[in-house]
Structures are given as C-alpha cells and as structure tokens.
Design a protein around this motif. Structure first.
Motif, PDB file in Angstrom:
ATOM      1  N   SER A  27       0.822  -1.204   0.000  1.00 53.92           N
ATOM      2  CA  SER A  27       0.000   0.000   0.000  1.00 53.92           C
ATOM      3  C   SER A  27       0.859   1.259   0.000  1.00 53.92           C
ATOM      4  N   GLY A  28       1.868   1.286   0.840  1.00 55.85           N
ATOM      5  CA  GLY A  28       2.737   2.455   0.919  1.00 55.85           C
ATOM      6  C   GLY A  28       3.514   2.715  -0.359  1.00 55.85           C
ATOM      7  N   ASN A  31       1.069   3.608  -3.316  1.00 60.63           N
ATOM      8  CA  ASN A  31       0.557   4.965  -3.129  1.00 60.63           C
ATOM      9  C   ASN A  31       1.617   5.986  -3.541  1.00 60.63           C
ATOM     10  N   ARG A  32       2.847   5.742  -3.151  1.00 61.31           N
ATOM     11  CA  ARG A  32       3.964   6.631  -3.497  1.00 61.31           C
ATOM     12  C   ARG A  32       4.159   6.712  -5.007  1.00 61.31           C
ATOM     13  N   ASN A  36      -3.990   4.325  -8.118  1.00 58.23           N
ATOM     14  CA  ASN A  36      -5.236   4.753  -7.478  1.00 58.23           C
ATOM     15  C   ASN A  36      -5.689   3.718  -6.441  1.00 58.23           C
ATOM     16  N   TYR A  37      -6.721   4.065  -5.696  1.00 58.23           N
ATOM     17  CA  TYR A  37      -7.204   3.235  -4.588  1.00 58.23           C
ATOM     18  C   TYR A  37      -7.533   1.808  -5.036  1.00 58.23           C
ATOM     19  N   ILE A  40      -4.444  -0.209  -5.864  1.00 57.78           N
ATOM     20  CA  ILE A  40      -3.725  -0.567  -4.637  1.00 57.78           C
ATOM     21  C   ILE A  40      -4.419  -1.722  -3.926  1.00 57.78           C
ATOM     22  N   GLU A  41      -5.729  -1.667  -3.833  1.00 62.55           N
ATOM     23  CA  GLU A  41      -6.480  -2.757  -3.195  1.00 62.55           C
ATOM     24  C   GLU A  41      -6.299  -4.070  -3.959  1.00 62.55           C
TER      25      GLU A  41
END
Length: 163
Positions: A27-28, A31-32, A36-37, A40-41
């Motif tokens: 996730s980290g 995200n960096r 997008n959400y 990432i999921e």
C-alpha cells in the motif's frame, strides 16, 4: 531494456500474522508511485494471496517454518513484486489444468478451491509469472498509466481542427 529505479526488500517469517505487514508495504509503495485506490487494493489482495500460499503450502511439511522474501522492483512504467519461498514447489500446469477455466454462470461456491488463488492473482494484476524449483517465485506486475492515452497522440481538439 529499462532499468530498475529502486529495489525494496522485505523478509518475513512464513507465518500468517506477518502477511499484513506485506499488505501495508504494498500500500505504501503503490501509493507513493501514484496508483489509485482500486489498483492498490487489487495489488494488496494479489500479494496477500501469494504470501498466504507460501505460508500454507511451501513449508507445510517443515517443522521450522522458513521465510518469505518479498522484493519490490520499481520501474518507470510498472511495479514488479516478487514473492519467493524456499519450501515445497508445485506443478503450475497441473494446478491450472485441475482447476480448469472459471465458468461465470456457475455459483461462486461451486468453484474448485485449488487454483482459485491463481485465478484471482491473474485477474487483479497485469502479469503473473510463477516459477518452481527450489521453492516458488511468484512475480506480480502492475503497470502505471496503462489506461491513459500516450503522450504523443493528437488530442480530439487538434484532430478536429485538421479536417
């Protein structure tokens, strides 16, 4: 061939309680990198599946559980995540053959348990490579900007004015 911009390595004990650490790391990093959400999921779920497979199957017959090596290779156009164990290997072709194609008209509960995780990883990621031998190496790839139009493509306004 493009070069890796950065490499991040994580080694966890092959125990279920540490899979969450890998999910947080994914996730980290993602995200960096601007994913997008939803992307990432998807990555978190696919990586957790690969790690859980290592926890459940790789060291099943070992009294002293080994480690899972997770390496994040950051490229200009993608994130590659390698999940490696040194436990029991398996025949990927046999698993794919045994689980067969997923039939959408069948209820979810009727899908065969074996191979469903593999199908899940292949659905959520852009590329999945699995190699056996001394343990198993699963490489999960997610491309950045794959839904965007290339920079050098004419915009609709520019194309429209050329008529």
């Amino acid at each position: 061939m493009d070069q890796t911009k950065d490499v991040i390595k994580l080694v966890i004990p092959a125990k279920a309680q540490y899979v969450g650490v890998v999910r947080l790391t994914v996730s980290g990093i993602a995200n960096r990198l601007g994913f997008n959400y939803d992307e990432i999921e998807d990555m978190k779920l696919a990586v957790a599946e690969a790690c859980t497979n290592a926890v459940d199957h790789a060291y099943r017959e070992c009294e002293d559980k080994g480690n899972i090596d997770v390496t994040f290779h950051i490229f200009g156009d993608r994130l590659e995540i390698k999940i490696k164990d040194e436990g029991n290997s398996f025949d990927i072709a046999a698993v794919k053959k045994r689980c067969g194609p997923i039939e959408n008209q069948l209820p979810f509960t009727s899908m065969r348990e074996r191979g469903l995780g593999l199908h899940l990883m292949e659905t959520l990621m852009d590329r999945v490579d699995i190699h056996g031998g001394q343990g198993v190496v699963v490489t999960l790839t997610k491309f950045t900007n794959r839904d965007e139009v290339d920079q050098d493509v004419d915009s609709p306004a520019k194309t429209e004015s050329n008529r």
